[in-house]
Design an enzyme around this catalytic site. Structure first.
Site, PDB file in Angstrom:
ATOM      1  N   GLU A 146       0.936  -1.204  -0.090  1.00  0.00           N
ATOM      2  CA  GLU A 146       0.085   0.154  -0.051  1.00  0.00           C
ATOM      3  C   GLU A 146       0.714   1.217   0.089  1.00  0.00           C
ATOM      4  O   GLU A 146       0.487   2.246  -0.858  1.00  0.00           O
ATOM      5  CB  GLU A 146      -0.850   0.099   1.140  1.00  0.00           C
ATOM      6  CG  GLU A 146      -2.081  -1.330   1.384  1.00  0.00           C
ATOM      7  CD  GLU A 146      -2.763  -1.201  -0.102  1.00  0.00           C
ATOM      8  OE1 GLU A 146      -2.769  -0.285  -0.700  1.00  0.00           O
ATOM      9  OE2 GLU A 146      -3.118  -2.467  -0.386  1.00  0.00           O
ATOM     10  N   TYR A 166      -0.700  -9.182  -7.470  1.00  0.00           N
ATOM     11  CA  TYR A 166      -1.668 -10.190  -6.799  1.00  0.00           C
ATOM     12  C   TYR A 166      -1.663 -11.589  -6.935  1.00  0.00           C
ATOM     13  O   TYR A 166      -2.150 -12.278  -6.482  1.00  0.00           O
ATOM     14  CB  TYR A 166      -3.349  -9.677  -7.242  1.00  0.00           C
ATOM     15  CG  TYR A 166      -3.758  -8.361  -6.492  1.00  0.00           C
ATOM     16  CD1 TYR A 166      -3.038  -7.860  -5.464  1.00  0.00           C
ATOM     17  CD2 TYR A 166      -4.929  -7.853  -6.849  1.00  0.00           C
ATOM     18  CE1 TYR A 166      -3.716  -6.728  -4.952  1.00  0.00           C
ATOM     19  CE2 TYR A 166      -5.547  -6.849  -6.079  1.00  0.00           C
ATOM     20  CZ  TYR A 166      -4.930  -6.297  -5.064  1.00  0.00           C
ATOM     21  OH  TYR A 166      -5.473  -5.370  -4.610  1.00  0.00           O
ATOM     22  N   THR A 178      26.476  -5.385  -7.888  1.00  0.00           N
ATOM     23  CA  THR A 178      27.434  -6.423  -7.611  1.00  0.00           C
ATOM     24  C   THR A 178      27.395  -6.838  -6.377  1.00  0.00           C
ATOM     25  O   THR A 178      27.808  -6.341  -5.400  1.00  0.00           O
ATOM     26  CB  THR A 178      28.814  -5.923  -8.094  1.00  0.00           C
ATOM     27  OG1 THR A 178      28.530  -5.315  -9.429  1.00  0.00           O
ATOM     28  CG2 THR A 178      29.933  -7.170  -8.167  1.00  0.00           C
ATOM     29  N   ASP A 197      37.668 -34.131  -5.415  1.00  0.00           N
ATOM     30  CA  ASP A 197      37.040 -33.317  -6.327  1.00  0.00           C
ATOM     31  C   ASP A 197      37.323 -33.533  -7.876  1.00  0.00           C
ATOM     32  O   ASP A 197      38.196 -34.091  -8.037  1.00  0.00           O
ATOM     33  CB  ASP A 197      37.742 -31.648  -5.563  1.00  0.00           C
ATOM     34  CG  ASP A 197      37.299 -31.791  -4.282  1.00  0.00           C
ATOM     35  OD1 ASP A 197      36.162 -31.877  -3.851  1.00  0.00           O
ATOM     36  OD2 ASP A 197      37.947 -30.782  -3.699  1.00  0.00           O
TER      37      ASP A 197
END
Length: 472
Positions: A187, A221, A332, A405
């Protein structure tokens, strides 16, 4: 700052399915592309700028009509009495303490974005923005049908007034119920000059464009689920991605907001509740506006699998929600910290610091000289272009676990000719792995041109195996 990969002819590469890790990076970088003439389910897609124009299509602010980018010093007031609202609703109730506190937070969230100041006035002084509750409709009946409404800026007596139905639980207790805070921010947006994104009111009508949902605008909405988001029943407290562009169109961008080093999420120093995670159950829903400094997304307290994208205009999936965090144009964010799930972290063209944390994470730094920490678990470091890590300013992988990894170069192997060599021969497609025992650093070089000078380098702390540690 452009999204990495966006200017490359990478659709063909994607169809080759370089690797599953690359596919994950590609999918997040192309998550909810918008504008550029796209039409989805019969609705045009609007860019952020076009959406901002649409939300402020009446072109009115407290500076008048068709005045853009001009600052405004505004006043606000909590009404102590009123015979009726401009719509004829009666049964006035003044704001309670919780409403007052939450309204001030909502006002601050708008002032952070644009060149607006708010000063509270009392008594008989007039104000640009006012707050009041009602309980009965124009016929005197108790009103349980409406939530709230407000009026755009102007010179009339109703201009800038905002009204709330005190019969509604979340209106009475906006500190405890998220939709009440969202209503206040919504609002106030009207009172500053923002419309609904479409020509509808109180749930009647249809969205005008694809991005007309709460994922992109607190003025909408329509549920975020219509555009692929999922807030799990939670609501935003502050303006969202397209609202930032809209309010800055009217009043200009606030370039004094958070100019120091700022942390969003866990360990937040923003002094804003909607940017702050205090526990793993806190649902974060926000869009970042930040004017300078070095900044960090810290989502370390979540155990969900997260997708974190540091590119401006992007959406991230954080804390078990989907598409709930975004970054405004011109902002950024340099650093990101993942949680204990299997996270995907994507950097931008700045010098990023990415920390995966626990879990099997995928890290893609993009451009810039990045510092990458996979954390515990089986982590994959993805590279898609030689510009991702240049010889003059290489990335560092600082906690690589050999045999656990992976360094994924598959996106660079478009001709299936990428191979390891002991020294560059002058032919393209050569990978050279050099171990610097004095520094305990492995240097990874790529030469894709027909010469002996590498275009690409990554520095890896520890010794790396060319047979065990690469996806090519």
């Amino acid at each position: 700052m452009e999204k990495n990969l966006s200017s490359r002819d990478d659709d063909a590469l994607h169809s080759l399915s370089a690797s599953s890790s690359y596919d994950s990076v590609y999918d997040l970088l192309h998550y909810h592309e918008r504008g550029n003439g796209l039409t989805i389910n019969g609705k045009p897609s609007y860019s952020i700028e076009d959406a901002g124009d649409q939300i402020t299509r009446d072109n009115v602010s407290w500076n008048g009509s068709n005045v853009f980018g001009k600052s405004a010093n505004l006043t606000f007031k909590f009404l102590q009495s009123a015979r009726s609202t401009p719509d004829g609703d009666t049964g006035f109730v003044k704001f309670n303490a919780a409403q007052v506190a939450q309204a001030k937070l909502a006002l601050q969230s708008w002032a952070d974005l644009a060149n607006i100041t708010f000063t509270e006035v009392t008594g008989n002084q007039s104000a640009n923005v006012t707050f009041g509750n009602y309980t009965r409709d124009s016929s005197g009946r108790l009103d349980y049908g409406t939530q709230a409404y407000a009026y755009l800026p102007g010179s009339g007596s109703a201009s800038g007034t905002t009204w709330y139905n005190y019969n509604v639980d979340n209106i009475r207790s906006p500190d405890k119920m998220e939709y009440g805070r969202q209503t206040l921010t919504h609002e106030i947006g009207h009172a500053l000059g923002l419309n609904h994104p479409g020509d509808y009111n109180a749930g009647e009508g249809n969205p005008t464009y694809r991005e007309d949902t709460r994922q992109f605008s607190i003025m909408s909405y329509w549920s975020e689920k219509n555009t692929g988001g999922d807030f799990k029943g939670h609501y935003a407290a502050g303006p969202m991605l397209d609202d930032i562009d809209a309010i800055q169109r009217l009043y200009g961008a606030n370039m004094t907001t958070r100019t120091g080093d700022t942390v969003y999420g866990f360990n937040s120093n923003t002094d804003r509740d909607f940017y702050t995670a205090t526990s793993s159950s806190k649902a974060l829903i926000f869009s970042v506006w930040d004017a300078g400094g070095k900044h960090t997304f810290d989502f370390s307290g979540y155990s969900n699998n997260q997708r974190i994208n540091l590119n401006e205009g992007s959406l991230s999936d954080v804390g078990g929600l989907k598409g709930n965090v975004s970054i405004a144009h011109g902002v950024t964010i340099e650093n990101a910290i993942g949680g204990s799930g299997n996270d995907l972290l994507i950097g931008n063209n700045a010098d990023n610091i990415l920390r995966g944390g626990a879990g099997d994470d995928i890290l893609y730094g993009g451009g810039g000289a990045d510092r990458l920490y996979g954390g515990s678990g089986r982590d994959t470091f993805v590279y898609t272009a030689v510009s991702d890590s240049k010889v003059a300013a290489p990335d560092w992988i600082l906690d690589f676990q050999t045999g656990v990894d992976k360094i994924d170069l598959s996106a660079l192997n478009t001709g299936n000719n990428l191979h390891f060599v002991n020294q560059f021969s002058g032919s393209g497609g050569e990978i050279l792995l050099n171990w610097d025992s004095s520094a305990s650093v492995s240097n990874l070089y790529l030469n894709l041109d027909n010469n002996t000078s590498p275009e690409f380098q990554v520095k890896i702390v520890g010794q790396v195996s060319q047979t065990a540690d690469f996806v090519v």
